[in-house]
Design an enzyme around this catalytic site. Structure first.
Site, short mmCIF file in Angstrom:
data_model
loop_
_atom_site.label_atom_id
_atom_site.label_comp_id
_atom_site.label_asym_id
_atom_site.label_seq_id
_atom_site.Cartn_x
_atom_site.Cartn_y
_atom_site.Cartn_z
CD GLN A 84 -3.26 0.73 1.98
OE1 GLN A 84 -3.14 -0.37 2.65
NE2 GLN A 84 -3.86 1.71 2.79
CG HIS A 96 3.36 -3.41 9.06
ND1 HIS A 96 2.95 -4.88 8.86
CD2 HIS A 96 3.04 -2.88 7.87
CE1 HIS A 96 2.54 -5.04 7.76
NE2 HIS A 96 2.55 -3.88 7.17
#
Length: 317
Positions: free
Chosen positions: A11, A200
């Site tokens: 992304q 993340h």
């Protein structure tokens, strides 16, 4: 010529118009986009080709759009007889690598990543978290900045992209503190990224829990290619590892630099970035330079770049 690795973007690589030239040029690419449309029940092809950008950058659209574009370009390369020994992808790109290795059917993968995008966005309310790229600061100093900022909330390492770039992720206030502290410790640059969630990081654990239920419903096949995992920076051995790695990947650091080093250490000297953007090519060149290794790097996101790769392989053969 040594071994070949295909690497796939995540992304942030998206742009309006991506994949359109391949759709117009190759019937095999048209099939990929049509399959994605049919599978998702939305016109993801038009989102890729025409936008508007506000639709394309919605995480639940971005992820299947990048996956479809990357697979379409991959199929065109395969049709020309270009194949790889290793595959890896940055975050979302790992799903593309797993489709390439036939661990997933493409239609299952686009569903998975659409849901993944939605779960990631839902995990943290918009405006409550973010990410920043820290450039030119050694890892030990960055860790000091992060540790200091943790007194104010959650902030963690999200991506080890190259020796010169590490991305941090977390809640807004501690992220800001870590960015400022990094600058004081000598970072060449510290840039907040235009993302809507702290990807993340441990804040995304709820997204991984939801994704786990989806992965339980999807058939995972034995891998036909060697795929290097984001969370371990080593080959995925079993179908269960595919599943557990993808669940962990949502809320754990992406070990991109170590993944590339692993492949270089195993005789890979040609890296082909397949899909929108060209960030991975840049990371790989910097990693190779830091190790004094000579590698061939390509970024295939247009027909002209596609032809360059085809010419290179024709010369090598």
């Amino acid at each position: 010529m040594g071994k070949v690795a295909f690497v796939f973007p995540g992304q942030g690589a998206q742009f309006v118009g991506m994949g359109k030239d391949f759709y117009e040029e190759f019937s095999i690419c048209r099939e990929v986009f049509e399959d994605a449309n049919e599978s998702l029940g939305i016109d993801i092809k038009s989102v890729c080709f025409e936008g508007p950008e506000e639709e394309l950058i919605r995480t639940e659209n971005t992820q299947p759009a990048i996956l479809a574009t990357s697979i379409a370009i991959l199929r065109a390369l395969e049709e020309r007889g270009i194949n790889c020994d290793y595959a890896a992808g940055l975050s979302l790109g790992e799903y593309t690598a797993l489709v390439e290795a036939e661990a997933f059917e493409f239609c299952d993968a686009v569903h998975l990543v659409k849901n993944r995008g939605r779960y990631m966005q839902e995990a943290v309310p918009e405006g409550k978290g973010g990410m920043a790229a820290i450039l030119g600061l050694e890892k030990s100093k960055l860790m000091k900045a992060v540790e200091k900022a943790k007194d104010y909330g959650v902030v963690e390492i999200a991506n080890y992209n190259s020796p010169e770039q590490i991305v941090i992720s977390g809640e807004v206030e501690p992220l800001e503190i870590a960015v400022n502290e990094s600058k004081e410790l000598g970072a060449k640059k510290a840039v907040k990224l235009p993302v809507s969630a702290p990807f993340h990081s441990s804040l995304l654990k709820p997204a991984g829990d939801k994704l786990e239920k989806d992965l339980d419903k999807v058939k995972i096949n034995d891998l036909k290619k060697v795929v290097i995992s984001n969370v371990a920076a080593k080959p995925v051995k079993t179908r269960e590892e595919v599943r557990s790695n993808l669940i962990r990947q949502v809320s754990n650091s992406v070990l991109w630099c170590d993944s590339i080093i692993y492949m270089m250490d195993n005789e890979v000297d040609t890296f082909i970035e397949i899909g929108p953007g060209k960030s991975l090519k840049g990371f790989i060149k910097r990693i190779a330079k830091s190790l004094n290794k000579k590698v061939n790097t390509f970024s295939v996101n247009s027909i002209s770049e596609f032809e360059k790769v085809c010419d290179f392989f024709n010369r090598e053969v």
